[in-house]
Design a protein around this motif. Structure first.
Motif, mmCIF file in Angstrom:
data_model
loop_
_atom_site.group_PDB
_atom_site.id
_atom_site.type_symbol
_atom_site.label_atom_id
_atom_site.label_comp_id
_atom_site.label_asym_id
_atom_site.label_seq_id
_atom_site.Cartn_x
_atom_site.Cartn_y
_atom_site.Cartn_z
ATOM 1 N N ARG A 296 0.834 -1.194 0.000
ATOM 2 C CA ARG A 296 0.000 0.000 0.000
ATOM 3 C C ARG A 296 0.871 1.247 0.000
ATOM 4 O O ARG A 296 2.032 1.203 0.403
ATOM 5 N N PHE A 298 0.782 5.491 1.172
ATOM 6 C CA PHE A 298 0.115 6.473 2.017
ATOM 7 C C PHE A 298 0.724 7.846 1.776
ATOM 8 O O PHE A 298 1.920 7.971 1.495
ATOM 9 N N GLN A 302 -1.012 10.687 6.234
ATOM 10 C CA GLN A 302 -1.525 9.394 6.687
ATOM 11 C C GLN A 302 -0.456 8.549 7.369
ATOM 12 O O GLN A 302 -0.598 7.339 7.475
ATOM 13 N N GLN A 305 -1.600 6.182 10.036
ATOM 14 C CA GLN A 305 -2.315 5.037 9.478
ATOM 15 C C GLN A 305 -1.340 4.022 8.899
ATOM 16 O O GLN A 305 -1.547 2.803 9.019
ATOM 17 N N ALA A 306 -0.280 4.524 8.268
ATOM 18 C CA ALA A 306 0.732 3.611 7.725
ATOM 19 C C ALA A 306 1.388 2.814 8.841
ATOM 20 O O ALA A 306 1.582 1.598 8.719
ATOM 21 N N LEU A 321 5.460 5.526 1.784
ATOM 22 C CA LEU A 321 5.025 6.888 2.072
ATOM 23 C C LEU A 321 5.394 7.778 0.893
ATOM 24 O O LEU A 321 6.545 7.797 0.462
ATOM 25 N N GLY A 329 -2.461 8.517 -1.650
ATOM 26 C CA GLY A 329 -2.618 7.749 -0.432
ATOM 27 C C GLY A 329 -3.013 6.326 -0.702
ATOM 28 O O GLY A 329 -2.914 5.827 -1.814
ATOM 29 N N ALA A 330 -3.465 5.624 0.383
ATOM 30 C CA ALA A 330 -3.758 4.196 0.255
ATOM 31 C C ALA A 330 -5.010 3.957 -0.567
ATOM 32 O O ALA A 330 -5.904 4.768 -0.600
#
Length: 330
Positions: A296, A298, A302, A305-306, A321, A329-330
């Motif tokens: 993913r 980010f 975020q 969240q990462a 990132l 983002g994701a």
């Protein structure tokens, strides 16, 4: 510039965006505009300050270095006097080492640091992933595991950033490779070249009859005490987590018995040790022999969240990132 910082140990929400001074390149240094960084379990451990050995190195009560991130991909934005290896505009991948600083918009490194030009055709995400997983896996396998043609290697955690790289690099070194991961990642490990795969939800590699020259525990879910029976005589258990248990087994097995345990502080390797590996990874990527796996991505905003996603322990490959404004983002 914007940077992702933390000033106390704790859960993912201790990280956040902060304005900090933009560094400038002095003589012999390059300023890199960072396009992509990566969040790793090592970043999570540093953020939590666990195990305690991390605090001994990085600050007992609070972190000494507020910006995490040890691997980056970006563009040379400025060069100091005397720089000959790079020029403005070069696309580079790098490891910042124990100084961290990679989770920011810019970083300054010596031209003699672990910095190399990115592979032709590689994305920023692929560039930073090449500087992370393979750079951790190779010293374990080649330098401490003695992996070569004819050896049988088991990678416990074969779907993560380090594990997926380890499968490919062990094959490059000529080994027979067994990968261990969950049900959903069996085909991924086969696609990376694993000769055998084990679904840890269905079977325990330590209880099987097969024996290995090297057990590379990337997952951190086993231990030498548990896995030693899966080793052949003279075999070695490699652990990426610097726990007191690991250090104890390393000391004891260096003096007693024929089976060994080892932890390698890959982040402390000198730049002159790292640069040749970055060149090798670039060549392997360009030949199609090393594929970084991206899970993913980010945005900077975020970051917490990462970290939370990496903390779940269920990522596949790398968690990226975006640090230069691009990416959704994701």
């Amino acid at each position: 510039m914007k940077a992702i910082t933390y000033h106390r140990y704790g859960a993912p929400d201790v990280v956040g965006l902060e304005d900090v001074p933009t560094p400038t390149a002095a003589d012999g240094e390059i300023l890199i505009r960072i396009h992509a960084g990566v969040v790793t379990p090592a970043d999570g451990a540093a953020r939590k300050g666990e195990p305690f050995l991390i605090r001994l190195m990085g600050g007992i009560r609070r972190p000494k270095q507020p910006i995490l991130g040890s691997e980056i991909a970006g563009e040379v934005a400025a060069v100091g006097a005397g720089v000959t290896r790079f020029k403005v505009g070069d696309r580079v991948m790098a490891a910042t080492g124990d100084t961290y600083g990679g989770h920011a918009e810019f970083v300054v490194l010596s031209q003699d640091a672990a910095v190399e030009n990115m592979p032709a055709g590689a994305s920023w995400e692929q560039g930073v992933a090449l500087a992370e997983g393979p750079a951790t896996a190779m010293p374990f396998l080649r330098d401490h595991g003695g992996v070569e043609r004819g050896k049988h290697v088991l990678v416990n955690g074969g779907s993560g950033s380090v594990g997926s790289a380890a499968i490919q690099l062990a094959k490059h070194l000529g080994a027979e490779v067994t990968g261990v991961a969950s049900t959903r990642n069996q085909e991924l490990m086969r696609s990376l070249g694993a000769d055998h795969v084990i679904d840890y939800t269905q079977a325990d590699f330590t209880a099987a009859r097969e024996r290995y020259d090297v057990v590379f525990d990337v997952s951190g879910l086993s231990s030498f005490g548990v896995a030693k029976d899966a080793l052949r005589e003279g075999g070695i258990y490699l652990d990426t987590y610097p726990s007191l248990n690991t250090v104890w087994h390393q000391v004891v097995t260096s003096r007693l018995g024929t089976k060994r345990a080892a932890f390698v502080a890959t982040g402390l390797r000198k730049p002159e040790q790292k640069r040749p590996d970055l060149v090798l990874f670039r060549e392997l990527f360009e030949r199609g022999e090393l594929t970084p796996i991206i899970d993913r991505t980010f945005a900077m905003e975020q970051a917490a969240q990462a970290h939370a996603y990496v903390d779940t322990g269920h990522k596949t490959g790398n968690v990226i990132l975006h640090l230069a404004g691009e990416g959704s983002g994701a």
